[in-house]
Design a protein around this motif. Structure first.
Motif, mmCIF file in Angstrom:
data_model
loop_
_atom_site.group_PDB
_atom_site.id
_atom_site.type_symbol
_atom_site.label_atom_id
_atom_site.label_comp_id
_atom_site.label_asym_id
_atom_site.label_seq_id
_atom_site.Cartn_x
_atom_site.Cartn_y
_atom_site.Cartn_z
ATOM 1 N N ASN A 158 11.465 5.715 -0.206
ATOM 2 C CA ASN A 158 12.371 5.443 -1.310
ATOM 3 C C ASN A 158 12.501 3.945 -1.497
ATOM 4 O O ASN A 158 12.525 3.190 -0.542
ATOM 5 N N THR A 204 16.454 16.378 -2.070
ATOM 6 C CA THR A 204 17.102 15.107 -2.388
ATOM 7 C C THR A 204 18.179 15.305 -3.448
ATOM 8 O O THR A 204 19.298 14.784 -3.338
ATOM 9 N N GLY A 220 22.273 15.121 -2.763
ATOM 10 C CA GLY A 220 23.035 14.208 -3.603
ATOM 11 C C GLY A 220 24.194 14.905 -4.286
ATOM 12 O O GLY A 220 25.285 14.338 -4.432
ATOM 13 N N PHE A 250 27.226 13.587 -2.126
ATOM 14 C CA PHE A 250 27.380 12.252 -2.696
ATOM 15 C C PHE A 250 27.851 12.268 -4.147
ATOM 16 O O PHE A 250 27.784 11.262 -4.840
ATOM 17 N N GLU A 298 26.723 13.540 -6.907
ATOM 18 C CA GLU A 298 25.807 13.471 -8.034
ATOM 19 C C GLU A 298 25.822 14.800 -8.801
ATOM 20 O O GLU A 298 25.967 15.867 -8.214
ATOM 21 N N ASN A 341 18.752 9.785 0.434
ATOM 22 C CA ASN A 341 20.104 9.499 -0.058
ATOM 23 C C ASN A 341 20.788 8.436 0.793
ATOM 24 O O ASN A 341 21.516 7.578 0.262
ATOM 25 N N ARG A 376 19.310 4.998 -0.093
ATOM 26 C CA ARG A 376 19.814 4.527 -1.385
ATOM 27 C C ARG A 376 21.199 3.904 -1.259
ATOM 28 O O ARG A 376 21.522 2.930 -1.932
ATOM 29 N N ARG A 377 22.023 4.461 -0.385
ATOM 30 C CA ARG A 377 23.418 4.035 -0.323
ATOM 31 C C ARG A 377 23.703 2.982 0.736
ATOM 32 O O ARG A 377 24.707 2.268 0.640
#
Length: 297
Positions: free
Chosen positions: A4, A119, A123, A127, A129, A178, A181-182
């Motif tokens: 990623n 994914t 998310g 998270f 999403e 994930n 990304r965070r």
């Protein structure tokens, strides 16, 4: 393989326009071959020793990128890198290697395609999403493909456990992406990769030593391990990040569709592991759901 990055694409040159499809195809072939190499080496090395060598070789190839960006990796960051490395590399690699001992190489390659769906699911669940109705339907279709694959038998052997191991690895990839990304946004992706691989190699090292094969593996197994670590892990990451820099992460991720196709093709051509009708149906459901998920997104 799950990676990623958030690099923005740069304007492609005329050469890049025709070179990009070629590079995506080559990368799909390389990552597809990783399941072939695991299938060859895992029975002789065992999962732990195989994965330790893969992680160490991959980290070694990418080490110059980490050294160049070493100022961006303070000591306090390394525990977080170790956790993400375990989730995104060490444990998934072990699961795929374990499955490679028990099922044809194409089975793991097909399961790997579930990473995109997991994914999105992770998310949405953890998270916040939103995935919407359309993507929810595609997730159901993809998981249906896993059920079809897991319920099959090849040469009289139950491949269900290998399918579950591959699916669990894809789930961990989804969690790892994930987390990257965070928690690792802003760090150079070409340095994050060797950092997490290095941490993973250290984590797996005691298990690799404890389970080192009593009999010296064959030359074919050693060659497979070398290609798995250097080419499929190290060099492939460099190629992928070059693509991301040129065309963006979204377009570069189209390699996801090629990995199962090449994985099945390599196993068929070089190991004589012909795909079954159930494998074809499962792959169609999973890849179709991935395509629809990306379109819905």
């Amino acid at each position: 393989m799950a990676v990623n990055a958030c690099d923005a694409p740069i304007a492609p040159s005329t050469t890049a326009r025709w070179a990009t499809p070629v590079e995506i195809g080559v990368l799909g072939a390389i990552w597809g071959a990783s399941f072939l190499f695991m299938r060859v080496a895992a029975p002789e090395f065992g999962p732990a020793a195989l994965v330790e060598l893969r992680l160490a070789l991959g980290a070694l190839v990418l080490l110059p990128f980490l050294w160049k960006a070493r100022a961006s990796f303070p000591l306090r960051l390394w525990p977080k890198l170790a956790v993400i490395g375990a989730i995104n590399s060490a444990i998934p690699f072990l699961l795929f290697a374990w499955g490679a001992e028990r099922a044809p190489a194409g089975v793991g390659a097909i399961c790997n395609a579930m990473t995109v769906l997991f994914t999105a699911l992770v998310g949405a669940l953890f998270f916040g999403e939103k995935i919407g109705l359309a993507r929810s339907v595609t997730l159901g279709v993809g998981f249906g493909g896993v059920v079809v694959l897991a319920s099959g038998r090849i040469a009289g052997a139950d491949i269900g456990p290998a399918v579950m191991a591959g699916s669990a690895a894809a789930l961990l990839y989804g969690i790892g992406i994930n987390l990257v990304r965070r928690h690792l946004t802003g760090l150079p992706a070409t340095a994050v990769a060797p950092a997490t691989l290095l941490c993973s190699a250290i984590l797996v090292l005691p298990f690799g030593i404890a389970q080192w094969p009593a009999t010296m593996p064959s030359a074919h197994a050693w060659l497979s391990v070398a290609l798995l670590g250097v080419m499929c892990t190290g060099i492939a990451f460099v190629m992928y990040y070059r693509l991301i820099a040129r065309i963006g992460a979204g377009r570069a991720s189209t390699v996801t569709y090629l990995v199962p196709l090449f994985g099945v093709a390599w196993a068929w051509m070089l190991l004589g592991e012909a795909p079954t009708l159930r494998m074809v149906i499962a792959a169609t459901l999973i890849l179709g759901s991935v395509a629809m998920s990306q379109r819905a997104k």
